[in-house]
Design a protein around this motif. Structure first.
Motif, PDB file in Angstrom:
ATOM      1  N   GLN A 127     -51.393  23.463  39.670  1.00  7.91           N
ATOM      2  CA  GLN A 127     -51.843  24.615  40.438  1.00  7.91           C
ATOM      3  C   GLN A 127     -53.350  24.783  40.288  1.00  7.91           C
ATOM      4  O   GLN A 127     -53.872  24.829  39.167  1.00  7.91           O
ATOM      5  CB  GLN A 127     -51.134  25.876  39.963  1.00  7.91           C
TER       6      GLN A 127
ATOM      7  N   PRO B 242     -48.678  10.278  37.636  1.00  3.34           N
ATOM      8  CA  PRO B 242     -48.462  11.272  38.683  1.00  3.34           C
ATOM      9  C   PRO B 242     -48.358  12.681  38.106  1.00  3.34           C
ATOM     10  O   PRO B 242     -47.811  12.867  37.015  1.00  3.34           O
ATOM     11  CB  PRO B 242     -47.132  10.855  39.312  1.00  3.34           C
ATOM     12  N   LEU B 243     -48.879  13.644  38.856  1.00  2.00           N
ATOM     13  CA  LEU B 243     -48.758  15.044  38.447  1.00  2.00           C
ATOM     14  C   LEU B 243     -48.973  15.964  39.630  1.00  2.00           C
ATOM     15  O   LEU B 243     -49.518  15.559  40.660  1.00  2.00           O
ATOM     16  CB  LEU B 243     -49.734  15.397  37.326  1.00  2.00           C
ATOM     17  N   LEU B 244     -48.523  17.181  39.465  1.00  2.71           N
ATOM     18  CA  LEU B 244     -48.737  18.250  40.434  1.00  2.71           C
ATOM     19  C   LEU B 244     -49.202  19.453  39.633  1.00  2.71           C
ATOM     20  O   LEU B 244     -48.558  19.831  38.661  1.00  2.71           O
ATOM     21  CB  LEU B 244     -47.438  18.582  41.175  1.00  2.71           C
TER      22      LEU B 244
ATOM     23  N   THR C 243     -54.703  14.395  46.199  1.00  2.00           N
ATOM     24  CA  THR C 243     -54.704  15.338  47.314  1.00  2.00           C
ATOM     25  C   THR C 243     -54.953  16.727  46.755  1.00  2.00           C
ATOM     26  O   THR C 243     -54.210  17.185  45.885  1.00  2.00           O
ATOM     27  CB  THR C 243     -53.363  15.312  48.069  1.00  2.00           C
TER      28      THR C 243
ATOM     29  N   ASP D 232     -50.864  10.784  42.712  1.00  2.00           N
ATOM     30  CA  ASP D 232     -49.761   9.832  42.770  1.00  2.00           C
ATOM     31  C   ASP D 232     -50.290   8.484  43.243  1.00  2.00           C
ATOM     32  O   ASP D 232     -50.834   8.385  44.345  1.00  2.00           O
ATOM     33  CB  ASP D 232     -48.667  10.330  43.710  1.00  2.00           C
TER      34      ASP D 232
ATOM     35  N   PHE E 193     -53.037  23.685  45.278  1.00  2.00           N
ATOM     36  CA  PHE E 193     -52.531  22.744  44.294  1.00  2.00           C
ATOM     37  C   PHE E 193     -53.228  21.395  44.427  1.00  2.00           C
ATOM     38  O   PHE E 193     -53.864  21.104  45.431  1.00  2.00           O
ATOM     39  CB  PHE E 193     -51.008  22.570  44.406  1.00  2.00           C
TER      40      PHE E 193
ATOM     41  N   SER F  67     -52.414  17.188  43.754  1.00  2.00           N
ATOM     42  CA  SER F  67     -51.380  16.187  43.529  1.00  2.00           C
ATOM     43  C   SER F  67     -52.047  14.846  43.250  1.00  2.00           C
ATOM     44  O   SER F  67     -53.003  14.466  43.922  1.00  2.00           O
ATOM     45  CB  SER F  67     -50.512  16.080  44.793  1.00  2.00           C
TER      46      SER F  67
END
Length: 82
Positions: free
Chosen positions: A43, A39-41, A75, A70, A66, A68
């Motif tokens: 920019q 998982p990561l988020l 997304t 997961d 951004f 995402s």
């Protein structure tokens, strides 16, 4: 195993579907996503989101926002997408 991908912007949903891999532009480079990614988020920068499917490659120009990742759900929320 496949990725479920959604590309959205304030204009609405740009694309949704399954993919083998996704590449997104970040503010400091480019991120490639394969199934099983941690998982990561991140920019978004300005550039091309590339969605590789078994039978085609779909791409979108994005600016800001951004990305995402997961559980094999990717997304991409862009400030602007075409």
């Amino acid at each position: 195993m496949a990725l479920h991908v959604e590309v959205v912007s304030p204009e609405g949903e740009t694309w949704t579907g399954e993919a083998a891999q996704v590449s997104v532009p970040l503010i400091n480079g480019e991120l490639g996503v394969l199934p099983g990614r941690q998982p990561l988020l991140a920019q978004l920068g300005e550039g091309t989101v590339t969605v590789s499917r078994a039978d085609e490659v779909v791409s979108f120009e994005v600016t800001g926002g951004f990305a995402s990742v997961d559980s094999d759900f990717v997304t991409v929320v862009a400030d602007h997408a075409t």
